[in-house]
Scaffold this active site. Sequence first.
Site, PDB file in Angstrom:
ATOM      1  N   GLY A  49       0.834  -1.190   0.000  1.00 37.39           N
ATOM      2  CA  GLY A  49       0.000   0.000   0.000  1.00 37.39           C
ATOM      3  C   GLY A  49       0.869   1.241   0.000  1.00 37.39           C
ATOM      4  N   GLN A  54       2.906  10.178   1.376  1.00 33.00           N
ATOM      5  CA  GLN A  54       4.222   9.536   1.503  1.00 33.00           C
ATOM      6  C   GLN A  54       5.171   9.917   0.372  1.00 33.00           C
ATOM      7  OE1 GLN A  54       2.445   5.427   2.277  1.00 33.00           O
ATOM      8  NE2 GLN A  54       4.314   5.358   3.491  1.00 33.00           N
ATOM      9  N   CYS A 102       6.044  -0.043   7.593  1.00 35.92           N
ATOM     10  CA  CYS A 102       5.653   1.113   6.779  1.00 35.92           C
ATOM     11  C   CYS A 102       6.843   1.550   5.938  1.00 35.92           C
ATOM     12  CB  CYS A 102       5.209   2.252   7.698  1.00 35.92           C
ATOM     13  SG  CYS A 102       4.739   3.751   6.821  1.00 35.92           S
ATOM     14  N   LEU A 103       6.573   1.877   4.684  1.00 37.31           N
ATOM     15  CA  LEU A 103       7.668   2.307   3.805  1.00 37.31           C
ATOM     16  C   LEU A 103       8.287   3.624   4.278  1.00 37.31           C
ATOM     17  CD1 LEU A 103       6.040   1.389   0.375  1.00 37.31           C
ATOM     18  CD2 LEU A 103       7.865   0.150   1.551  1.00 37.31           C
ATOM     19  N   HIS A 144      -4.281   1.402   7.939  1.00 37.25           N
ATOM     20  CA  HIS A 144      -2.915   1.932   7.920  1.00 37.25           C
ATOM     21  C   HIS A 144      -2.783   3.032   6.864  1.00 37.25           C
ATOM     22  CE1 HIS A 144       1.634   1.292   8.080  1.00 37.25           C
ATOM     23  NE2 HIS A 144       1.461   2.091   7.054  1.00 37.25           N
ATOM     24  N   GLU A 145      -3.289   2.751   5.647  1.00 39.84           N
ATOM     25  CA  GLU A 145      -3.139   3.732   4.563  1.00 39.84           C
ATOM     26  C   GLU A 145      -3.935   5.005   4.848  1.00 39.84           C
ATOM     27  OE1 GLU A 145      -0.791   3.368   2.657  1.00 39.84           O
ATOM     28  OE2 GLU A 145      -0.538   1.258   3.141  1.00 39.84           O
ATOM     29  N   HIS A 148      -2.447   7.600   7.055  1.00 38.11           N
ATOM     30  CA  HIS A 148      -1.467   8.506   6.439  1.00 38.11           C
ATOM     31  C   HIS A 148      -2.125   9.805   5.972  1.00 38.11           C
ATOM     32  CE1 HIS A 148       2.312   6.316   6.346  1.00 38.11           C
ATOM     33  NE2 HIS A 148       1.725   5.229   5.902  1.00 38.11           N
TER      34      HIS A 148
END
Length: 183
Positions: A49, A54, A102-103, A144-145, A148
């Site tokens: 995702g 981000q 997480c990226l 989670h997404e 953000h």
Amino acid sequence: MTIREILKMGDPRLLKTAQPVSSQMFGSQELKQLIEDMLDTMRANDGVGLAAPQIGVDLQVVLFGFDESERYPDNLAIPQTVLINPVIKPLDSNLEEGWEGCLSVPGLRGMVPRWARIRYEGVDVDGVLIVREVDDFHARVVQHECDHLYGTLYPMRIKDFSHFGFVDALFAEQAEAKSIPLE
Ligand code: NI
């Protein structure tokens, strides 16, 4: 194909509330290009995702998707989805703990409580309504997404910091547990 730089935790742009996408943008080349860049960036980083903030874009756009794989055998597939202006509602009060990465927080994993069952709504790139009721890993990834988009990174939701750390240290004795999907 454009792989964009992913902002890391500490960058103030990750702490902002993102702007809703206006209906005039639906179906536009600008929006399609953003989504293409996000997909390229997510795939290049083996993510499941990614949210627009981000990559430094101040818009309520997330994408996610996950094919069942040998690499992550414990998680069920999630259809590839672009979700714009999302709204999440829990279907009941049950929470579930699960590992997340997480990226924007590379190298770390943490155990995060999330709603176990949710209904989410939003629109796709053309403004077509998407409504789903999901549970388990799918529900976790969407929460989670969407976090953000409101300036929340998963470490802010951790309750038990004994389950937060560097992936190599946390799972030194369980090789298979290293395969927790990012995002
Ligand atoms: Ni993330």
